[in-house]
Design a protein around this motif. Structure first.
Motif, short mmCIF file in Angstrom:
data_model
loop_
_atom_site.label_atom_id
_atom_site.label_comp_id
_atom_site.label_asym_id
_atom_site.label_seq_id
_atom_site.Cartn_x
_atom_site.Cartn_y
_atom_site.Cartn_z
N ASP A 29 -9.67 1.24 3.64
CA ASP A 29 -8.42 1.42 4.40
C ASP A 29 -7.64 2.64 3.90
O ASP A 29 -6.94 2.57 2.89
CB ASP A 29 -7.57 0.15 4.27
CG ASP A 29 -6.31 0.24 5.10
OD1 ASP A 29 -5.39 -0.56 4.88
OD2 ASP A 29 -6.26 1.15 5.98
N PHE A 30 -7.71 3.72 4.65
CA PHE A 30 -6.91 4.91 4.31
C PHE A 30 -5.63 4.99 5.14
O PHE A 30 -4.83 5.90 4.96
CB PHE A 30 -7.76 6.20 4.53
CG PHE A 30 -8.67 6.51 3.37
CD1 PHE A 30 -9.99 6.05 3.35
CD2 PHE A 30 -8.20 7.22 2.27
CE1 PHE A 30 -10.82 6.31 2.27
CE2 PHE A 30 -9.03 7.50 1.18
CZ PHE A 30 -10.34 7.04 1.18
N ALA A 31 -5.48 3.99 6.04
CA ALA A 31 -4.18 3.94 6.76
C ALA A 31 -3.15 3.30 5.84
O ALA A 31 -1.97 3.66 5.83
CB ALA A 31 -4.35 3.14 8.04
N GLY A 32 -3.60 2.30 5.07
CA GLY A 32 -2.76 1.71 4.03
C GLY A 32 -1.40 1.24 4.53
O GLY A 32 -0.38 1.51 3.91
N GLY A 33 -1.40 0.59 5.70
CA GLY A 33 -0.12 0.08 6.17
C GLY A 33 0.88 1.20 6.37
O GLY A 33 2.08 1.03 6.16
N TYR A 34 0.36 2.38 6.71
CA TYR A 34 1.22 3.57 6.87
C TYR A 34 2.08 3.77 5.62
O TYR A 34 3.26 4.03 5.69
CB TYR A 34 2.11 3.45 8.09
CG TYR A 34 1.37 3.42 9.40
CD1 TYR A 34 1.79 2.58 10.42
CD2 TYR A 34 0.24 4.20 9.61
CE1 TYR A 34 1.12 2.54 11.62
CE2 TYR A 34 -0.44 4.15 10.82
CZ TYR A 34 -0.01 3.32 11.81
OH TYR A 34 -0.68 3.27 13.00
N GLY A 35 1.44 3.56 4.48
CA GLY A 35 2.14 3.83 3.23
C GLY A 35 2.65 2.59 2.52
O GLY A 35 3.28 2.67 1.48
N SER A 36 2.32 1.41 3.06
CA SER A 36 2.87 0.17 2.48
C SER A 36 2.04 -0.41 1.35
O SER A 36 2.50 -1.33 0.68
CB SER A 36 3.00 -0.90 3.57
OG SER A 36 3.76 -0.39 4.64
N THR A 37 0.81 0.08 1.16
CA THR A 37 -0.06 -0.58 0.17
C THR A 37 -0.40 0.36 -0.98
O THR A 37 -1.58 0.56 -1.31
CB THR A 37 -1.36 -1.07 0.86
OG1 THR A 37 -1.97 0.05 1.52
CG2 THR A 37 -1.07 -2.17 1.87
N GLN A 60 8.43 6.21 3.59
CA GLN A 60 6.97 6.37 3.48
C GLN A 60 6.60 7.19 2.22
O GLN A 60 5.62 6.87 1.55
CB GLN A 60 6.43 7.07 4.73
CG GLN A 60 4.93 7.15 4.76
CD GLN A 60 4.38 7.50 6.14
OE1 GLN A 60 3.24 7.87 6.29
NE2 GLN A 60 5.19 7.37 7.18
N SER A 61 7.42 8.16 1.89
CA SER A 61 7.07 9.08 0.78
C SER A 61 7.47 8.53 -0.57
O SER A 61 7.04 9.04 -1.61
CB SER A 61 7.77 10.43 1.01
OG SER A 61 9.18 10.22 1.09
#
Ligand code: F0G
Length: 509
Positions: free
Chosen positions: A47-55, A304-305
Motif C-alpha cells: 500500500d503506497f496510498a497509505g490512507g493518503y498519508g494516514s499510515t 498530510q505533510s
C-alpha cells in the motif's frame, strides 16, 4: 445482502470498477492490505496510498492495536464531554514540546481538538475569524473613544472642526459601519487542498470540489506560487480603512485606521492532493513577510505533510515557515483512531473560542491516548523515525528517478520530500491509442495506471486528484526494500505500456 440495492456510493464504486480499482480488502497490516483470490487465498497488496498519508506507522501497528485493545478492555471513557480530559492536556503538552524544539522558541500553542483534517481547518478558520471580529470591535471602540475625546475638545474650545463637528462625527460613524461589515478575506495557494467541508472547501483550489458550493461560504483569493512576490500588492487591493478622529494642534482631523480584513492565508508546506509540490524557503519567506505586514495569520496545513512524514515533525519547519495556526490529522491517529488538532499560537489565542466551538467525538480519551502513543513512538530514540522517513524517502526517490531515467519520454518528474513523493507521467494526448488519449483528456490516466499496478503488480496507489498524471507514494516509515523494488517494477511496466501505447494492457481488456 447482494440482492439489495447498493446505497453506499454506488456511482463511485462503479467508476472504480471501470479501472479495476474496486478491490475488497479483508485485512491490513504494516504496509500491506490483503484481498482474497478466487480460491479464498490471501493476496498481499503493498500500500503506497497509505490512507493518503494516514499510515506513517503502517496499518494496525502492533503497539497501537495493543493500546487500543487495552483501552477498550479497561472501559476507556470515550464519551466524557465537559469533564477533565487529562489525556488531552498531556497530548497538548507533548505537541508543544515538539513545536518548541522545531521552532526554537517557547511560544506555546493552544490546542483545539477535532475528528478530521477538514474539521481542524474549519476550527482554525473559525478561530481566525473570531480573532478578527474581536479586533474589529476593539478598533471601533477605540475610535468611539477618540470621537468622544474630540467632541469634548470642541466643546471646551481646545479644538475646532472643519464645519459642524456632529455632522463630521455622524459621517465617520456611517462610513465605519459600512466598512466594518467588509467580508473577511482569505488567501490560499493555487493547487491547494484543505478539505471538502462547507468552510474548508472554499480554500480548496480544485474548482470541481469548490464551485458548486461557492454560494455557501467566503471567497478565497488563490495565488500562484510564482506570484508570491506580488502578495503585498494583492493585500493592498483588499485593504480597507476605518475613519478615526484625532485632535492635532487644536484641529480635529480624520485619520485612517486599517481595518483587520484579513482572515487567514492557508498553505500546505507540501501540496498533497495538488500534485506533491514542495514549498521552497523563498516562497515560505514571501508568505510570512507579506502576512506579517498586514497582520494576516498564516494557517499551515500539515494534515498530510505533518507528523514526521517528510523527515521533520512539521514539514514547514524544514523551510522556516512559522505558522500562526497548524492543522494536524491523518497519522496523528496512528492509522487506528480518527483524531485531529488545530494549534493556535498564544499571541493570537482567544480562550472564548472554547465556549463557542465543540465536537461530540473530539478530544475523547480513546483517540487522544492513541495520539499520545503515536508521538511517543515518533519521538523515541531522538526522533529515529523521522530520520528513517528521510532515509526511506531517499531510497524510494532513487528508485523513482531510475524509472524516469529509463523512460524520459514517459516520466516527466519525480518530486516530494521524505515519504511524501510523487511521479508525474507525461501528457498522453498524443498517444497512438484512443483509450489512452481519452483517459488522459478525462483526467483519469493516473487511475488507469493505478489499476494496472494493482492488477499486475499488487501495488496500491492513486494519482493526486488535482494533478491526475501524478501518482503519489506515501508508505509507512517501515517500508522495505523489496516493496520499493516491487513498486519500481510496476512503474517500469506501466511506463513501457504507455511508451508502446498498449491500451489493452493498460486497461486490462
Ligand atoms: N488538508 C490536507 C492537506 C489534506 O491532504 C486533506 C485530505 C485534508 C486537509 C482534509 O482532511 O480528509 O481528514 O477531512 N487529503 C486527502 C487527499 C483527501 O486526497 O490528499 P480530511
Amino acid at each position: 445482502m447482494d440482492d439489495e440495492p447498493d446505497l453506499a456510493e454506488p456511482l463511485l464504486l462503479g467508476w472504480l470498477a471501470s479501472v479495476h480499482l474496486d478491490a475488497h480488502y479483508t485485512r491490513a497490516e504494516g504496509d500491506h492490505l490483503y484481498r482474497l483470490d478466487e480460491q479464498g487465498r490471501e493476496v498481499a497488496v503493498v500500500d503506497f496510498a497509505g490512507g493518503y498519508g494516514s499510515t506513517l506507522l503502517g496499518h494496525n501497528h502492533p503497539e497501537i492495536v495493543a493500546l487500543a485493545r487495552d483501552l477498550l478492555a479497561n472501559g476507556v471513557p470515550v464519551h466524557a464531554q465537559f469533564s477533565r480530559h487529562p489525556y488531552a492536556r498531556d497530548l497538548a503538552s507533548a505537541l508543544n514540546r515538539v513545536l518548541r524544539r522545531e521552532h526554537g522558541d517557547d511560544e506555546p500553542y493552544s490546542v483545539i481538538f477535532a475528528n478530521s483534517g477538514a474539521e481542524a481547518i474549519e476550527a482554525a478558520v473559525k478561530h481566525a475569524e473570531l480573532d478578527r471580529v474581536l479586533k474589529v470591535g476593539a478598533l471601533r471602540e477605540s475610535i468611539a473613544a477618540n470621537v468622544e475625546a474630540a467632541r469634548a475638545a470642541v466643546a471646551d474650545g481646545t479644538a475646532v472642526a472643519d464645519g459642524d463637528f456632529e455632522a463630521l462625527a455622524a459621517r465617520v460613524d456611517e462610513v465605519n459601519a459600512e466598512r466594518a461589515a467588509t467580508r473577511p478575506v482569505l488567501f490560499a495557494l493555487e493547487g491547494g487542498f484543505h478539505g471538502k467541508l462547507v468552510g474548508s472547501v472554499q480554500l480548496t483550489h480544485n474548482a470541481a470540489y469548490r464551485n458548486p458550493f461557492g454560494a455557501l461560504g467566503v471567497t478565497t483569493r488563490f495565488v500562484a506560487k510564482d506570484d508570491l512576490a506580488s502578495l503585498p500588492k494583492l493585500f493592498d487591493e483588499e485593504r480597507v480603512d476605518l475613519l478615526d478622529l484625532e485632535v492635532r494642534d487644536g484641529r480635529v482631523v480624520p485619520v485612517p485606521r486599517p481595518l483587520p480584513v484579513f482572515c487567514a492565508f492557508a498553505v500546505e508546506p507540501v501540496q498533497g492532493e495538488g500534485g506533491i509540490r514542495v514549498l521552497d524557503e523563498r516562497s515560505a519567506r514571501l508568505i510570512r513577510t507579506a502576512c506579517d505586514e498586514v497582520d494576516c495569520p498564516v494557517l499551515v496545513d500539515e494534515v498530510q505533510s505533518g507528523m514526521g512524514r517528510t523527515g521533520t515533525f512539521l514539514a514547514s519547519s524544514a523551510v522556516g515557515l512559522r505558522g500562526d495556526y497548524y492543522a494536524l490529522a491523518k497519522s496523528l491517529g496512528g492509522g487506528v483512531a480518527k483524531t485531529a488538532v488545530m494549534l493556535a499560537r498564544a499571541s493570537r489565542y482567544r480562550g472564548e473560542f472554547e465556549l463557542v466551538h465543540s465536537s461530540t467525538f473530539a478530544k475523547d480519551a480513546f483517540s487522544t491516548t492513541i495520539a499520545l502513543k503515536v508521538l511517543e513512538l515518533l519521538e523515541a530514540d531522538g526522533g529515529a523515525l523521522y530520520r528513517r522517513a528521510t532515509e526511506r524517502g531517499e531510497r524510494i526517490t532513487a528508485a523513482l528517478r531510475a524509472v524516469r531515467e529509463e523512460f524520459p519520454d514517459v516520466v516527466v518528474d519525480v518530486r516530494g520530500r521524505g515519504l511524501m513523493l510523487g511521479l508525474e507521467f507525461a501528457d498522453q494526448s498524443g498517444s497512438a491509442h484512443a483509450a489512452i488519449r481519452e483517459h488522459n483528456a478525462g483526467g483519469t490516466l493516473g487511475y488507469a495506471i493505478a489499476g494496472l499496478l494493482l492488477r499486475r503488480h499488487r501495488v496500491r496507489t492513486f494519482p493526486t486528484a488535482s494533478a491526475p498524471n501524478t501518482l503519489r507514494f506515501e508508505p509507512s516509515v517501515f517500508i522495505g526494500d523489496a516493496e520499493v523494488d516491487q513498486l519500481a517494477e510496476g512503474l517500469r511496466d506501466a511506463a513501457a505500456v504507455l511508451r508502446a501505447a498498449d491500451g489493452e494492457a493498460l486497461l486490462g481488456s
